[in-house]
Design an enzyme around this catalytic site. Structure first.
Site, PDB file in Angstrom:
ATOM      1  N   ASP A  37      69.188  66.179   0.421  1.00  0.00           N
ATOM      2  CA  ASP A  37      68.081  66.162   1.518  1.00  0.00           C
ATOM      3  C   ASP A  37      66.803  65.282   0.867  1.00  0.00           C
ATOM      4  O   ASP A  37      66.801  65.220  -0.181  1.00  0.00           O
ATOM      5  CB  ASP A  37      67.679  67.570   1.762  1.00  0.00           C
ATOM      6  CG  ASP A  37      68.604  68.539   2.655  1.00  0.00           C
ATOM      7  OD1 ASP A  37      69.345  67.827   3.161  1.00  0.00           O
ATOM      8  OD2 ASP A  37      68.456  69.430   2.529  1.00  0.00           O
ATOM      9  N   ASN A  90      72.837  77.779   2.764  1.00  0.00           N
ATOM     10  CA  ASN A  90      73.852  78.236   3.792  1.00  0.00           C
ATOM     11  C   ASN A  90      75.192  78.750   3.284  1.00  0.00           C
ATOM     12  O   ASN A  90      75.536  78.352   1.974  1.00  0.00           O
ATOM     13  CB  ASN A  90      74.411  76.975   4.579  1.00  0.00           C
ATOM     14  CG  ASN A  90      74.960  75.744   3.807  1.00  0.00           C
ATOM     15  OD1 ASN A  90      76.421  75.966   3.507  1.00  0.00           O
ATOM     16  ND2 ASN A  90      74.410  74.866   3.063  1.00  0.00           N
ATOM     17  N   CYS A 110      78.079  87.070  29.855  1.00  0.00           N
ATOM     18  CA  CYS A 110      77.664  87.660  31.009  1.00  0.00           C
ATOM     19  C   CYS A 110      76.215  87.930  30.938  1.00  0.00           C
ATOM     20  O   CYS A 110      75.750  87.688  31.847  1.00  0.00           O
ATOM     21  CB  CYS A 110      78.685  88.872  31.568  1.00  0.00           C
ATOM     22  SG  CYS A 110      78.645  90.166  30.373  1.00  0.00           S
TER      23      CYS A 110
END
Length: 1007
Positions: free
Chosen positions: A461, A534, A589
């Site tokens: 990074d 992570n 739903c």
């Protein structure tokens, strides 16, 4: 960040911290002046964390000159600074950390008038008599006082925040909320929550209610104190005079302020209140409380701390401790060895201990000025004596000062152990927040600085502005540069002994880089330290460490919470041996039709962003560039028609020619999402609909929605149009228009078709229910036939919107906020501001420098043990801390579980090692002859190489081949040249012809 001048909080800098503390706490912090007394390692660590956090100002006081031993922990001092005032050298370097926090020097005496200028005074290095004078002044003037120090592997902290100190939020957790199923009408009314949804409340919590039908008296009244009766029930006091409960209702937890009284430092010496840091050492705080006072007495008499490992000095400290114990109320039983150990180590200052107490004390400063989280009441003592070398016979000679920068560490561990530390070869995976703190600790420890030592860092990074708030090795000028490079350069400046001793990588660890991090690389290591963010990368490194049998130090933070784990070959389980439960997902739903919480609408809006501005553009580009796109899409089954319809729409009817067309598109989407779809839902299930069992359909978690009527003067409505139109324009490379008057005028010209609900539309009600409204095969054929000719578009492509939460100009978070809040209005859910929406939609992990500092300190304490080669499980500690509560929990790691075959026990660390390539037949014979195991199946990775039921001809061919050739033959690809060994899994039967588990097999195929 100045509250006096109403300067706004810089969210781009404090983004992660804001989700820990909140805006109100940050505003209070930004008005607080903090004084730090003593600029040895602990003082500068506290000051560093407080500056990063963003208080109004930090003032440093330390008139003493720097000494060579200070370099063991004081990372802003260099050898050329020896003899100079510590505070004077440190001030400009601390000032670089945060442009919003000025760092001052105090050169006057610590008089009452001077002390009154500060909200918090932190003492880290001062005689006890002087500390008591200052604490008396602070207590009398409501100045929050903190005294803390570390002595070798011992540390202590004391808080006095005065009488009637108000804690606004004791734990920092999000207030709980839930849905009510019933409320009883009685003297002790009982609230029952929906089945299978635990309320999560604690005794003494306060709640409010809304939307209750029947017992309306409960709605919107003052918070009620509750008593927990069970996971789904709690009582709320007298409800006997209220109406009868009918249905519905929500409860919301309310954080109530709590007042805490603190005794002065002088009072606490006689009558201390202890926070236990380690329940396995329950008897130590009372002893150490007296021993530290005896140590102060020794210093007052002799003008120095006891000499390392000097028996005469240690005896004097012990005798004084005995005297204090006899005159104390509790008269604790003393452990002579413990008290003397404190004396032996008292000249030493260790970087890991400084990190632990520097993070902890800085968090207490933030509590003092903000009222956020529960402070330590009032004394806490901690030791890490398990880190002492086991087999080294520490002596006065071995621990005597050498004139080295490591003298503070040598005073505790001796010269021989310092050499072990220096000659360690460690791999750090990640150079972010944890990585920066870890490297700073390592630099102070001298890790890897010896002739056989080395450090390797990898991080792919680059530095972003938001990193600067907690990754303290980086500065504003480093933004955009590689983290690994900048971190390495920074610690080499802190300790020049590291020059040429650090290797920098920027490759992600994973299967793709095993040619870099190969056998030679791992076999040369002494250990691995993870600083990852992570789970997948953590699991991968865990597998590599198990394979190469290397110790692994693991840690992580989440706001004020932190955890550490030690993985030791053949001793503990591995990181992957136990897992956290998976995150609870939101049913489809619920997302589509029945949201009842803001988290549901935010996730729906996040999905909408992908469905409008990312996935369609990707699919269009694939259609225009891949001739077989339709064929591939049809193989996807259920979603194929929807995908092709979207491609068609985005290339035809939805393809804008101007920004006005984008405004029209956004307005029609508003109507579809917030009016038409809701009206269709209510057509299928009217507000008074009943289920087959005779219960109201719209009850429990199902909230009956209300369609929205578009109002151009409603800022929420207009916000959706603006941001949706800009994102649609971005997809097509069109320029947007920010003038609201222009957009309002364009909206006046949009014709919105009248909507009529349709018969036969199916709506998903249950999670496992399948709903298909796609129509028949003919309509799909027609759709394919009417797709525009891809070749006619030439090189034309759309631009997908790749979600980026930290760019405030790209409309991403703004669109999701607007879309989510409009849906929340549909369902009468309280909307969320942009700040909260960004947190949830961006899945931001809250972070603060204080927790990071403490966690890395705990990891480095375990690193001492790893370097010492300790093999006993009880000598290691896994840790879990929550600085908000505060809570400190330590436990032994879990032992590696064992299995057994033919009377042989093994664990995950064991394997069969075969040192040369052999034929498959020889491999099978080897296990039969050497281990009395009958192989029934052999595999390598995803390739099945042999099984007892295999075709005989194919089996015969493979049995005659070498294992490496079998692998290449079956996998149809050559073994990469960097691979020296192959891994095989075998299924076997034992001597009793029973199928048993056995370790994996490693076969070396190359020298």
């Amino acid at each position: 960040m100045n509250v006096d001048t109403e300067q706004a909080i810089d969210e781009s800098l404090y983004s992660r911290q804001l989700y820990v503390l909140g805006h109100e706490a940050m505003k209070k912090m930004s008005a607080a002046h903090v004084l730090v007394v003593g600029l040895k390692g602990l003082g500068v660590e506290i000051a560093k964390n407080v500056v990063l956090a963003g208080v109004k100002s930090v003032t440093l006081y330390d008139p003493e000159p720097a000494q060579i031993s200070d370099l063991s922990t004081q990372f802003y001092l260099a050898e050329q600074d020896i003899g100079k005032p510590r505070a004077q050298v440190t001030q400009p370097k601390l000032a670089e950390l945060n442009q919003y926090v000025p760092v001052h020097l105090l050169e006057n005496d610590l008089t009452e008038d001077v002390l009154k200028k500060y909200k918090v005074v932190v003492i880290t290095d001062m005689p006890l008599s002087k500390q008591l004078q200052i604490s008396d002044i602070c207590h009398a003037n409501n100045i929050h006082f903190i005294s803390t120090e570390v002595r070798g592997l011992f540390g202590r902290i004391f808080n006095d925040f005065g009488p009637m100190f108000e804690v606004l939020d004791t734990n920092g957790e999000e207030p709980l909320q839930g849905m009510v199923a019933s409320v009883s009408k009685e003297e002790e009314g009982i609230v029952t929550c929906l089945d299978e949804v635990r309320h999560g409340l604690e005794d003494g919590a306060y709640v409010t209610f809304k939307e209750i039908q029947g017992m309306e008296e409960l709605n919107n009244i003052s918070p009620r104190k509750i008593k927990v009766l069970g996971p789904y029930t709690f009582s709320i006091g007298d409800t006997s005079s209220f109406g009868d409960y009918k249905s519905g209702g929500l409860f919301n937890e309310v954080k109530m302020p709590k007042q805490v009284d603190f005794k002065s430092f002088r009072e606490s010496l006689a009558k201390p209140d202890f926070l236990i840091s380690d329940f396995a050492k329950f008897d130590r705080p009372a002893q150490l409380h007296l021993a530290f006072q005896a140590l102060y007495d020794f210093v007052e008499k002799h003008g120095r701390y006891p000499k390392p490992r000097n028996e005469e000095d240690a005896n004097e400290v012990f005798e004084k401790t005995k005297e204090l114990a006899e005159n104390s109320e509790d008269k604790p039983e003393l452990d002579e060895k413990l008290i003397k150990e404190l004396a032996y180590e008292s000249q030493g200052e260790l970087s890991p201990m400084v990190a632990v107490f520097g993070g902890m004390a800085a968090q207490e400063v933030l509590k003092a000025v903000s009222g956020k989280f529960s402070p330590i009441q009032q004394c806490m003592y901690f030791d890490a004596l398990e880190a002492l070398p086991v087999n080294s016979k520490l002596s006065e000679e071995l621990c005597a000062p050498t004139g080295s920068r490591y003298d503070g560490q040598i005073a505790v561990f001796g010269r021989e152990f310092q050499e072990k530390i220096a000659n360690t070869n460690e791999f750090l995976v990640g150079a972010g927040a944890i990585g920066c703190e870890m490297l700073k600790n390592w630099a102070m420890m001298g890790l890897g600085t010896g002739p056989k030592g080395h450090l390797t860092i990898t991080d792919m990074d680059t530095i972003e502005k938001s990193n600067l708030n907690r990754q303290f090795l980086f500065r504003t000028g480093d933004v955009g540069k590689l983290k690994s490079e900048c971190a390495s350069a920074a610690v080499c400046r802190m300790n020049p002994d590291l020059n040429s001793k650090i290797s920098i990588h920027q490759e992600r660890v994973g299967p793709d880089t095993e040619n870099i991090y190969d056998d030679d690389f791992f076999e040369a290591l002494d250990g691995v330290t993870n600083a990852l963010d992570n789970i997948e990368a953590r699991k991968y490194m865990d597998r590599r460490c198990v394979y190469y049998r290397k110790p692994l130090l693991e840690s992580g933070t989440l706001g004020t919470k932190g955890n550490t784990q030690v993985i030791i070959p053949f001793v503990t389980e591995s990181y992957s041996s136990s897992q956290d439960p998976p995150e609870k997902s939101i049913p489809i739903c619920t997302l589509k039709n029945f949201p009842n919480a803001i988290e549901h609408t935010i996730q729906w809006a996040r999905d909408l962003f992908e469905g409008y501005f990312k996935q369609p553009a990707d699919n269009v580009n694939l259609y225009l560039s891949q001739p077989n796109f339709v064929e591939v899409t049809l193989k996807q089954g259920g979603t194929s028609k929807e995908t092709l319809e979207t491609v068609n729409n985005y290339l035809t009817v939805d393809k804008p020619e101007s920004f006005d067309d984008c405004i029209t598109w956004a307005r029609l989407k508003f109507e579809e999402l917030y009016s038409n779809n809701i009206r269709q839902l209510l057509f299928n299930f009217p507000p008074d609909a009943m289920t087959s069992s005779g219960q109201p359909f719209w009850s429990g978690p199902k909230r009956a929605p209300t369609p929205l009527v578009f109002d151009v003067n409603n800022p929420d409505h207009l916000s959706f149009i603006i941001h949706a139109a800009h994102l649609h324009a971005f997809n097509y490379g069109l320029k947007g228009e920010s003038d609201e008057a222009y957009i309002r005028k364009a909206l006046d010209n949009v014709m919105v078709p009248e909507f009529k609900p349709k018969e036969g539309v199916k709506i998903q009600v249950q999670e496992n229910e399948t709903v298909d409204n796609s129509g028949g095969a003919d309509s799909l054929d027609d759709l394919i036939a009417n797709l525009p000719n891809a070749s006619s578009f030439g090189t034309y492509r759309l631009t997908p919107a790749e979600f980026e939460k930290d760019d405030d100009s790209n409309h991403h978070i703004d669109f999701i906020t607007a879309a989510s809040n409009l849906r929340a209005m549909n369902y009468a859910i309280t909307p969320a501001d942009r700040y909260r929406t960004k947190f949830i939609a961006g899945k931001i992990i809250p972070a603060i420098a204080t927790t990071t500092a403490m966690v890395t300190g705990l990891v480095c304490l375990e690193l001492y043990k790893v370097i010492d080669g300790k093999k006993e499980l009880e000598q290691y500690k896994n840790g879990f801390v929550n600085l908000a509560l505060p809570f400190f929990g330590f436990s032994e790691p879990i032992a590696a579980p064992t299995l057994e075959y033919n009377g042989v026990k093994f664990s995950l660390w064991d394997r069969f090692d075969i040192e040369h390539d052999m034929t498959l037949q020889e491999f099978i014979d080897y296990f039969q002859n050497e281990h009395k195991l009958e192989i029934t199946m052999v595999s390598s990775g995803v390739s099945m190489l042999y099984s007892f039921f295999m075709n005989k001809k194919k089996a015969a061919e493979r049995l005659a081949m070498r294992l490496s050739k079998v692998v290449e033959s079956v996998s149809k690809k050559p073994i990469p040249p960097h691979v020296k060994s192959l891994i095989f899994e075998v299924c076997v039967n034992d001597v009793n012809d029973e199928d048993v588990d056995v370790p994996y097999v490693r076969v070396r195929i190359r020298p």
